[in-house]
Structures are given as structure tokens and as C-alpha cells.
Design an enzyme around this catalytic site. Structure first.
Site, PDB file in Angstrom:
ATOM      1  CG  ASP A  63      55.047   9.980 -82.069  1.00 29.99           C
ATOM      2  OD1 ASP A  63      55.249  10.866 -81.203  1.00 29.99           O
ATOM      3  OD2 ASP A  63      54.671   8.826 -81.782  1.00 29.99           O
ATOM      4  CB  VAL A  64      57.241  15.553 -81.181  1.00 32.64           C
ATOM      5  CG1 VAL A  64      56.753  16.457 -82.295  1.00 32.64           C
ATOM      6  CG2 VAL A  64      56.238  15.501 -80.030  1.00 32.64           C
ATOM      7  CG  ASN A  90      51.625  23.968 -81.935  1.00 30.40           C
ATOM      8  OD1 ASN A  90      51.168  24.805 -81.167  1.00 30.40           O
ATOM      9  ND2 ASN A  90      50.868  23.007 -82.465  1.00 30.40           N
ATOM     10  CE1 TYR A 154      50.667  21.604 -71.452  1.00 31.28           C
ATOM     11  CE2 TYR A 154      50.331  23.353 -69.855  1.00 31.28           C
ATOM     12  CZ  TYR A 154      50.298  22.898 -71.158  1.00 31.28           C
ATOM     13  OH  TYR A 154      49.902  23.752 -72.166  1.00 31.28           O
ATOM     14  CE  LYS A 158      53.223  23.307 -73.043  1.00 31.12           C
ATOM     15  NZ  LYS A 158      53.434  23.282 -74.507  1.00 31.12           N
ATOM     16  CB  THR A 189      43.031  24.847 -78.928  1.00 26.20           C
ATOM     17  OG1 THR A 189      43.443  24.372 -77.628  1.00 26.20           O
ATOM     18  CG2 THR A 189      43.680  26.188 -79.205  1.00 26.20           C
TER      19      THR A 189
HETATM   20  P1  NAD Z   1      45.721  20.978 -79.728  1.00 32.17           P
HETATM   21  O1  NAD Z   1      45.397  19.769 -78.944  1.00 32.17           O
HETATM   22  O2  NAD Z   1      44.798  21.394 -80.825  1.00 32.17           O
HETATM   23  O3  NAD Z   1      47.155  20.859 -80.371  1.00 32.17           O
HETATM   24  C1  NAD Z   1      48.153  20.001 -79.915  1.00 32.17           C
HETATM   25  C2  NAD Z   1      48.687  19.257 -81.116  1.00 32.17           C
HETATM   26  O4  NAD Z   1      49.782  18.430 -80.716  1.00 32.17           O
HETATM   27  C3  NAD Z   1      47.646  18.344 -81.762  1.00 32.17           C
HETATM   28  O5  NAD Z   1      47.564  18.621 -83.147  1.00 32.17           O
HETATM   29  C4  NAD Z   1      48.190  16.953 -81.533  1.00 32.17           C
HETATM   30  O6  NAD Z   1      47.922  16.036 -82.574  1.00 32.17           O
HETATM   31  C5  NAD Z   1      49.680  17.223 -81.429  1.00 32.17           C
HETATM   32  N1  NAD Z   1      50.397  16.130 -80.771  1.00 32.17           N
HETATM   33  C6  NAD Z   1      50.082  15.502 -79.616  1.00 32.17           C
HETATM   34  N2  NAD Z   1      50.964  14.520 -79.368  1.00 32.17           N
HETATM   35  C7  NAD Z   1      51.849  14.538 -80.408  1.00 32.17           C
HETATM   36  C8  NAD Z   1      52.986  13.770 -80.728  1.00 32.17           C
HETATM   37  N3  NAD Z   1      53.415  12.749 -79.945  1.00 32.17           N
HETATM   38  N4  NAD Z   1      53.662  14.056 -81.865  1.00 32.17           N
HETATM   39  C9  NAD Z   1      53.249  15.071 -82.668  1.00 32.17           C
HETATM   40  N5  NAD Z   1      52.177  15.825 -82.421  1.00 32.17           N
HETATM   41  C10 NAD Z   1      51.488  15.566 -81.295  1.00 32.17           C
HETATM   42  O7  NAD Z   1      45.849  22.139 -78.671  1.00 32.17           O
HETATM   43  P2  NAD Z   1      46.559  23.577 -78.761  1.00 32.17           P
HETATM   44  O8  NAD Z   1      46.017  24.336 -77.626  1.00 32.17           O
HETATM   45  O9  NAD Z   1      46.510  24.129 -80.126  1.00 32.17           O
HETATM   46  O10 NAD Z   1      48.067  23.210 -78.385  1.00 32.17           O
HETATM   47  C11 NAD Z   1      49.189  23.711 -79.086  1.00 32.17           C
HETATM   48  C12 NAD Z   1      50.282  24.054 -78.097  1.00 32.17           C
HETATM   49  O11 NAD Z   1      49.872  25.195 -77.336  1.00 32.17           O
HETATM   50  C13 NAD Z   1      50.583  22.950 -77.089  1.00 32.17           C
HETATM   51  O12 NAD Z   1      51.968  22.868 -76.881  1.00 32.17           O
HETATM   52  C14 NAD Z   1      49.876  23.447 -75.843  1.00 32.17           C
HETATM   53  O13 NAD Z   1      50.420  22.903 -74.662  1.00 32.17           O
HETATM   54  C15 NAD Z   1      50.104  24.927 -75.961  1.00 32.17           C
HETATM   55  N6  NAD Z   1      49.223  25.780 -75.146  1.00 32.17           N
HETATM   56  C16 NAD Z   1      47.887  25.816 -75.359  1.00 32.17           C
HETATM   57  C17 NAD Z   1      47.091  26.652 -74.582  1.00 32.17           C
HETATM   58  C18 NAD Z   1      45.595  26.752 -74.759  1.00 32.17           C
HETATM   59  O14 NAD Z   1      44.922  27.430 -73.960  1.00 32.17           O
HETATM   60  N7  NAD Z   1      45.023  26.121 -75.755  1.00 32.17           N
HETATM   61  C19 NAD Z   1      47.671  27.432 -73.576  1.00 32.17           C
HETATM   62  C20 NAD Z   1      49.050  27.380 -73.393  1.00 32.17           C
HETATM   63  C21 NAD Z   1      49.819  26.552 -74.188  1.00 32.17           C
END
Ligand code: NAD
Length: 254
Positions: A63-64, A90, A154, A158, A189
Site C-alpha cells: 500500500d503506497v 506506477n 490528480y 501528476k 486500463t
Molecule cells: P489501474 O487502475 O489499472 O492501475 C492503478 C494501480 O494502482 C492498480 O493496480 C491499483 O491497485 C494500484 N493502487 C491504487 N491504490 C494503491 C495504493 N494505495 N497502494 C498501492 N497500489 C495502489 O490503471 P492504470 O491506468 O494502469 O494506472 C497506472 C498509472 O498510470 C496510474 O498512476 C495512472 O494515474 C497513470 N495514468 C493512466 C492513464 C490512462 O489513460 N490509463 C493516463 C495517464 C496516467
């Protein structure tokens, strides 16, 4: 084999994190699959994909929001594999909330994961890394490039990630450790297909109409760039943010 590098990846049960674990493993990196206990996705799926590709992985709950939990993640990898070379910060959450309705608690809860969680992951990783180590943090076009209505917390987190990696690049360059960020555009995702807090499936479909590449991205397309930044091939790349967005943010609206 102790000469194989080791990576810690947070949020690796789904989306970009899972794709990164599989991609790094295919390139010969042993992967710590950080999995959040509250996540509905089964990290065993990621581990199976890693093994099916001939790689080695280990699932660790993390848990981050907790320094102790993130530190324990790094320590678990080091105690098993005797080294740590790569940290991929991530994990992230996305919550829609109009700024003037946002409570202090909502603000803090989001930053605790999306900014402080990145800091904790980078810090825990850096403590164990030597020459050639790398930190890659996931930012977003929201905050990294654009503003986004109803997502000020958010976007703030970021944007903060960019300041963090630039500073780490300067501070740890002399130790041979690099720090960079990825700025994903719209990637399919669980986060982006959430219609409450993000675009949802229909919004992603529509996005294909204005993204020059004609479609949203696949997590693997982000993972490949993370793998490059984590590799010795990127040995002179540090303090940078690489946009992976199918040319979305460079397109002029006409
Ligand atoms: P996702 O929801 O599949 O992945 C996010 C992950 O973070 C999940 O596995 C979740 O369990 C984990 N997480 C959440 N809270 C947590 C905590 N307290 N401790 C540890 N882990 C935790 O979605 P994704 O799109 O793969 O997201 C990955 C990263 O990419 C994120 O930082 C997201 O903000 C970023 N992002 C995604 C997009 C997009 O379009 N999908 C765009 C820009 C940035």
C-alpha cells in the site's frame, strides 16, 4: 542467477503496472509485482503472464500510502534476490471532484497515493540501488501537459511527479542512478474505463476520433517505454518526461 536485475513495480495487478511487469520480465529483469490488497484484480494473472514469458516474478502486497509497507516491499525483493535495480512508481488513483466541492480529506487521500506514494516508492528503491539503477514514475497528460476540470488534485499530483524526478536525477546522477517520468495519454486500463471518474468505454471510443493515432493506447505501449528507460540503453537519459500519447498533445485543433 544473481546478475539478473530486479525491479519493484507498484500497482502491478492491472493496467500499465501489469503490462510493465510482463514486459520487464521478458527483457530479463526479475519483477516484484506490487499488489494493492484492495484491488479486485488477481496478481496471480500477472505472475502467470510473467512466467509464461519465461520470466521470474514475486507478488508482494504493498500500500503506497504506508512508508512501512513500501519499505517492506523493497526489502522483500532485496532479501530474496539480493539486489534492486529498478523502481517503477506506477500506482495511482483517479477521483472526479469539482474543485470547490473538494474536501481536505479528498485532496490528501489522492495526493497520498499519486504523489506521496511515488515519493515513498522512489525513496525505498533508491536506498538499495547502485550504479545503473533507475526510477521511473508515472505522471499523466493531466498535470504533466494539460489541466483537467474536476481533477485538480490528480493533475497537481501528476505535475508534482515531474519536479520529483528532475530533482532525483540531479541528486542521484553522481551515484549513477537515473530518474525519469512517463506521461501517458489515454490508455485503455481499469482506470480509464471507469466511467465515473474517467472517460469510460464510450469516452475512450470517442477519443479515437481526436487522437491523431486514431485510437487510445494499449498498456504494453507504455510498458515498452518504461522498459527502455529502465535499461542500460537509456544510460544518458535522466530527469526527463516522455509523453506516450499517439500525438494527442501535439495536435493543433482546427
Ligand atoms: P489501474 O487502475 O489499472 O492501475 C492503478 C494501480 O494502482 C492498480 O493496480 C491499483 O491497485 C494500484 N493502487 C491504487 N491504490 C494503491 C495504493 N494505495 N497502494 C498501492 N497500489 C495502489 O490503471 P492504470 O491506468 O494502469 O494506472 C497506472 C498509472 O498510470 C496510474 O498512476 C495512472 O494515474 C497513470 N495514468 C493512466 C492513464 C490512462 O489513460 N490509463 C493516463 C495517464 C496516467
Amino acid at each position: 542467477m544473481t546478475d539478473q536485475p530486479v525491479a519493484m513495480i507498484t500497482g502491478a495487478a492491472s493496467g500499465i503496472g501489469a503490462a510493465t511487469a510482463v514486459c520487464l520480465a521478458e527483457k530479463g529483469i526479475r519483477v516484484g509485482i506490487g499488489t494493492f490488497p484492495g484491488d479486485p484484480h488477481d496478481p496471480e494473472t500477472t505472475l502467470k503472464d510473467v512466467r509464461d514469458g519465461g520470466g521470474e516474478g514475486m507478488i508482494v502486497e504493498v500500500d503506497v500510502r504506508s512508508t512501512a509497507s513500501v519499505d517492506a516491499f523493497a526489502e522483500a525483493l532485496v532479501s530474496t534476490w539480493r539486489r534492486l535495480d529498478v523502481a517503477v512508481a506506477n500506482a495511482g488513483i483517479l477521483r472526479e471532484a469539482a474543485f470547490d466541492t473538494l474536501s481536505d480529506e479528498q485532496w490528501h487521500d489522492l495526493l497520498d497515493v499519486d504523489l506521496h506514494g511515488v515519493m515513498r516508492t522512489a525513496r525505498a528503491g533508491l536506498r538499495h540501488m547502485g550504479d545503473g539503477g533507475s526510477v521511473t514514475a508515472i505522471s499523466s497528460i493531466a498535470g504533466g501537459v494539460y489541466g483537467w476540470q474536476a481533477h485538480a488534485h490528480y493533475a497537481t499530483a501528476k505535475a508534482g511527479v515531474l519536479g520529483l524526478v528532475r530533482s532525483l536525477a540531479v541528486e542521484y546522477g553522481p551515484r549513477g542512478i537515473r530518474a525519469n517520468a512517463i506521461i501517458p495519454g489515454l490508455i485503455r486500463t481499469p482506470q480509464s474505463t471507469d466511467a465515473v471518474n474517467s472517460l469510460g468505454p464510450e469516452g475512450l471510443e470517442r477519443a479515437g476520433g481526436y487522437i491523431p493515432w486514431g485510437r487510445v493506447g494499449d498498456p504494453r505501449e507504455v510498458a515498452e517505454v518504461i522498459a527502455f528507460l529502465s535499461s542500460p540503453q537509456a544510460s544518458y537519459v535522466s530527469g526527463q518526461a516522455i509523453v506516450v500519447d499517439g500525438a494527442l498533445t501535439v495536435a493543433m485543433r482546427d
